[in-house]
Design a protein around this motif. Structure first.
Motif, PDB file in Angstrom:
ATOM      1  N   LEU A 182     -76.859 -10.332 -13.547  1.00 39.89           N
ATOM      2  CA  LEU A 182     -77.287  -8.938 -13.600  1.00 39.89           C
ATOM      3  C   LEU A 182     -77.847  -8.609 -14.980  1.00 39.89           C
ATOM      4  CD1 LEU A 182     -77.207  -6.404 -11.677  1.00 39.89           C
ATOM      5  CD2 LEU A 182     -75.353  -5.595 -13.131  1.00 39.89           C
ATOM      6  N   GLU A 183     -79.067  -8.082 -14.992  1.00 42.53           N
ATOM      7  CA  GLU A 183     -79.735  -7.728 -16.242  1.00 42.53           C
ATOM      8  C   GLU A 183     -79.794  -6.226 -16.475  1.00 42.53           C
ATOM      9  OE1 GLU A 183     -83.576  -9.471 -15.881  1.00 42.53           O
ATOM     10  OE2 GLU A 183     -82.845 -11.542 -15.943  1.00 42.53           O
ATOM     11  N   HIS A 184     -79.838  -5.458 -15.404  1.00 43.27           N
ATOM     12  CA  HIS A 184     -80.058  -4.006 -15.509  1.00 43.27           C
ATOM     13  C   HIS A 184     -79.008  -3.291 -14.671  1.00 43.27           C
ATOM     14  CE1 HIS A 184     -82.949  -0.483 -15.898  1.00 43.27           C
ATOM     15  NE2 HIS A 184     -82.106  -0.049 -14.986  1.00 43.27           N
ATOM     16  N   LEU A 185     -78.146  -2.533 -15.329  1.00 37.76           N
ATOM     17  CA  LEU A 185     -77.129  -1.736 -14.650  1.00 37.76           C
ATOM     18  C   LEU A 185     -77.298  -0.288 -15.059  1.00 37.76           C
ATOM     19  CD1 LEU A 185     -74.578  -1.431 -12.913  1.00 37.76           C
ATOM     20  CD2 LEU A 185     -73.229  -1.904 -14.974  1.00 37.76           C
ATOM     21  N   GLU A 186     -77.446   0.589 -14.061  1.00 41.12           N
ATOM     22  CA  GLU A 186     -77.710   2.001 -14.318  1.00 41.12           C
ATOM     23  C   GLU A 186     -76.829   2.843 -13.409  1.00 41.12           C
ATOM     24  OE1 GLU A 186     -81.586   4.952 -13.989  1.00 41.12           O
ATOM     25  OE2 GLU A 186     -81.875   2.834 -14.537  1.00 41.12           O
ATOM     26  N   LEU A 187     -75.981   3.657 -14.009  1.00 45.50           N
ATOM     27  CA  LEU A 187     -75.045   4.496 -13.268  1.00 45.50           C
ATOM     28  C   LEU A 187     -75.265   5.950 -13.658  1.00 45.50           C
ATOM     29  CD1 LEU A 187     -71.768   2.397 -13.809  1.00 45.50           C
ATOM     30  CD2 LEU A 187     -73.441   2.178 -11.959  1.00 45.50           C
ATOM     31  N   TRP A 188     -75.710   6.767 -12.697  1.00 45.80           N
ATOM     32  CA  TRP A 188     -75.770   8.216 -12.906  1.00 45.80           C
ATOM     33  C   TRP A 188     -74.421   8.753 -12.457  1.00 45.80           C
ATOM     34  CZ3 TRP A 188     -81.161  10.366 -10.990  1.00 45.80           C
ATOM     35  CH2 TRP A 188     -82.188   9.618 -11.574  1.00 45.80           C
ATOM     36  N   LEU A 189     -73.543   9.051 -13.404  1.00 44.70           N
ATOM     37  CA  LEU A 189     -72.141   9.334 -13.094  1.00 44.70           C
ATOM     38  C   LEU A 189     -71.930  10.717 -12.486  1.00 44.70           C
ATOM     39  CD1 LEU A 189     -70.687   7.723 -16.324  1.00 44.70           C
ATOM     40  CD2 LEU A 189     -70.661   6.753 -14.015  1.00 44.70           C
ATOM     41  N   GLY A 190     -72.741  11.689 -12.890  1.00 44.59           N
ATOM     42  CA  GLY A 190     -72.665  13.005 -12.270  1.00 44.59           C
ATOM     43  C   GLY A 190     -71.445  13.809 -12.676  1.00 44.59           C
ATOM     44  N   VAL A 191     -71.111  14.773 -11.834  1.00 45.73           N
ATOM     45  CA  VAL A 191     -70.091  15.766 -12.179  1.00 45.73           C
ATOM     46  C   VAL A 191     -69.014  15.817 -11.094  1.00 45.73           C
ATOM     47  CG1 VAL A 191     -71.748  17.163 -13.479  1.00 45.73           C
ATOM     48  CG2 VAL A 191     -71.376  17.633 -11.047  1.00 45.73           C
ATOM     49  N   PRO A 192     -67.808  16.272 -11.459  1.00 47.94           N
ATOM     50  CA  PRO A 192     -66.720  16.309 -10.476  1.00 47.94           C
ATOM     51  C   PRO A 192     -67.027  17.156  -9.252  1.00 47.94           C
ATOM     52  CG  PRO A 192     -65.843  16.536 -12.699  1.00 47.94           C
ATOM     53  CD  PRO A 192     -67.337  16.620 -12.821  1.00 47.94           C
ATOM     54  N   GLU A 193     -67.775  18.253  -9.435  1.00 52.30           N
ATOM     55  CA  GLU A 193     -68.071  19.130  -8.302  1.00 52.30           C
ATOM     56  C   GLU A 193     -68.783  18.396  -7.172  1.00 52.30           C
ATOM     57  OE1 GLU A 193     -67.618  21.720 -11.875  1.00 52.30           O
ATOM     58  OE2 GLU A 193     -68.520  19.778 -11.436  1.00 52.30           O
ATOM     59  N   TYR A 194     -69.456  17.302  -7.494  1.00 52.05           N
ATOM     60  CA  TYR A 194     -70.165  16.524  -6.481  1.00 52.05           C
ATOM     61  C   TYR A 194     -69.621  15.102  -6.365  1.00 52.05           C
ATOM     62  CZ  TYR A 194     -73.282  20.483  -6.315  1.00 52.05           C
ATOM     63  OH  TYR A 194     -73.778  21.760  -6.167  1.00 52.05           O
ATOM     64  N   GLY A 195     -68.353  14.945  -6.690  1.00 56.26           N
ATOM     65  CA  GLY A 195     -67.692  13.669  -6.460  1.00 56.26           C
ATOM     66  C   GLY A 195     -67.681  12.710  -7.621  1.00 56.26           C
ATOM     67  N   GLY A 196     -68.240  13.102  -8.756  1.00 58.76           N
ATOM     68  CA  GLY A 196     -68.275  12.218  -9.923  1.00 58.76           C
ATOM     69  C   GLY A 196     -66.973  12.298 -10.703  1.00 58.76           C
TER      70      GLY A 196
END
Length: 321
Positions: A182-196
Motif C-alpha cells: 500500500l502506497e496511498h492511504l486516505e481516511l476522511w474521518l468526519g464527525v461523530p454526528e455522522y458516525g465518525g
C-alpha cells in the motif's frame, strides 16, 4: 496519481477514472460499445426512468468482454440513501471470476444531488478485497453502515475512504490489516454526528507503519481531532518514509501546527497539505518558512464562529453531511 485522484466529494467520475476515460453502460439499443479495456466502466441506476443498477450489471456482463475490464466506477443505486450497497458488493464478489483484470474500483461515486455523502448507505466491503486479490485501488464514498474486517492483501496500492463520518471500527480494521504494498492511504474521518467516532488510538498502528512498509502518502483528514492527530503524527515512525502528508479539511489550529513544528523533521516531504484549517496568519507563515522546498498548502484559512452571548467557539470540518 493524477489530479482526478484527489477529487471533491461531489465528483461523479463521469469524465476520467484511474487514468482512463469513463464510459457509461448503454441502457438503450446496442451501444456503441467501446473496447472493454480502454475505458473505466461506470455502472449506476437511471433515476429518470426507474432503471435499476441490477439491470445495468446484467447489460454490462451481457455485452462487455469483462475479461479485459481494468476499472469500474459504481455510481448511485436506487434509493442509495436508504438501501445499502450490500447487493452490489455481493454481485461484484460473485462475478469476480468474470473480472480477472479488475485493478481499480470506486464504490459510491455519487453526487450530492443524488445523495449527501453521509446519507449514502454502505455495507461490509471486505468481500471486495477477498474476491479480488489483484485489486490495486479501492475507493469508497459514504460511511453510513460501512464495515471492514482486517485483511491481508498483497496487491492493494491505494485505499481511500471519503466520508463525513468514518466508523472507528473501520479505522481499526484498516490499522490491523496487512497491506505490504500500500502506497496511498486516505481516511476522511468526519464527525461523530455522522458516525465518525474514531480517536487517535485507533490510528496509532497506522502511524507506527509496521504493516505498511510501502506507504508514501498518508491522509488523516476532515476531523475534529486534527490537533491531536497532528501531535501524534509529529513523532510517528511512518512519517520518515512518506513523500506526501495530508492533515487537511479539518479543524487544525495553531496548537496542532505547533506540535508539528516541534516534532520530527518534515523537510523530506514533497507535499504537506493542510488546506481548510484554523491557523493564524503568523502560524501559516511559520509553517511555510520552516519547510523550504516543501509544497505547503495552507489555503482555505477558515474563521471560527463565536457565539456573541456565551463566547463559545465553533469550528467545522470541510465535509460532514
Amino acid at each position: 496519481m493524477t489530479d482526478d485522484d484527489y477529487p471533491s466529494p461531489w465528483n461523479r467520475y463521469n469524465g476520467t477514472y484511474a487514468g482512463l476515460p469513463v464510459a457509461e453502460v448503454p441502457m438503450d439499443g446496442d451501444g456503441p460499445w467501446p473496447d472493454a479495456g480502454s475505458v473505466a466502466w461506470r455502472l449506476s441506476a437511471r433515476s429518470w426512468d426507474g432503471g435499476r443498477i441490477a439491470e445495468c450489471f446484467d447489460r454490462f456482463f451481457e455485452h462487455v468482454d469483462t475479461a479485459k475490464v481494468t476499472a469500474i466506477v459504481i455510481g448511485a443505486w436506487e434509493d442509495c440513501y436508504t438501501d445499502s450497497s450490500a447487493p452490489i458488493v455481493r454481485r461484484l464478489a460473485d462475478e469476480a471470476g468474470r473480472l480477472p483484470e479488475l485493478r481499480s474500483l470506486f464504490l459510491g461515486a455519487i453526487s450530492s444531488e443524488e445523495s449527501e455523502i453521509s446519507w449514502i448507505q454502505q455495507s461490509d466491503i471486505t468481500p471486495l478485497l477477498e474476491a479480488y486479490p489483484k485489486l490495486e485501488r479501492l475507493e469508497v464514498r459514504g460511511g453510513s453502515g460501512l464495515r471492514l474486517r482486517p485483511v491481508r492483501h498483497e496487491a492493494l496500492k491505494v485505499l481511500r475512504f471519503e466520508t463525513g463520518g468514518l466508523p472507528g471500527e473501520a479505522v481499526r480494521a484498516v490499522a490491523a490489516s496487512e497491506l505490504p504494498v500500500l502506497e496511498h492511504l486516505e481516511l476522511w474521518l468526519g464527525v461523530p454526528e455522522y458516525g465518525g467516532d474514531s480517536n487517535v488510538s485507533d490510528v496509532e498502528p497506522i502511524l507506527r507503519g509496521e504493516r505498511l512498509p510501502a506507504l508514501r502518502h498518508l491522509g488523516l483528514q476532515d476531523s475534529e481531532i486534527q490537533d491531536e492527530l497532528a501531535a501524534a503524527v509529529a513523532s510517528a515512525p511512518v512519517v520518515a518514509r512518506l513523500e506526501t502528508l495530508s492533515l487537511s479539511m479539518g479543524v487544525l489550529t495553531d496548537a496542532g501546527a505547533e506540535a508539528l513544528l516541534s516534532g520530527q523533521p518534515l523537510t523530506h516531504l514533497r507535499v504537506l497539505d493542510l488546506h481548510h484549517h484554523y491557523m493564524s496568519d503568523e502560524m501559516m507563515r511559520r509553517v511555510t518558512e520552516a519547510l523550504p522546498g516543501v509544497e505547503v498548502d495552507v489555503s482555505e484559512n477558515e474563521e471560527p464562529d463565536v457565539d456573541e452571548e456565551d463566547g463559545e467557539t465553533w469550528r467545522y470540518v470541510a465535509v460532514d453531511e
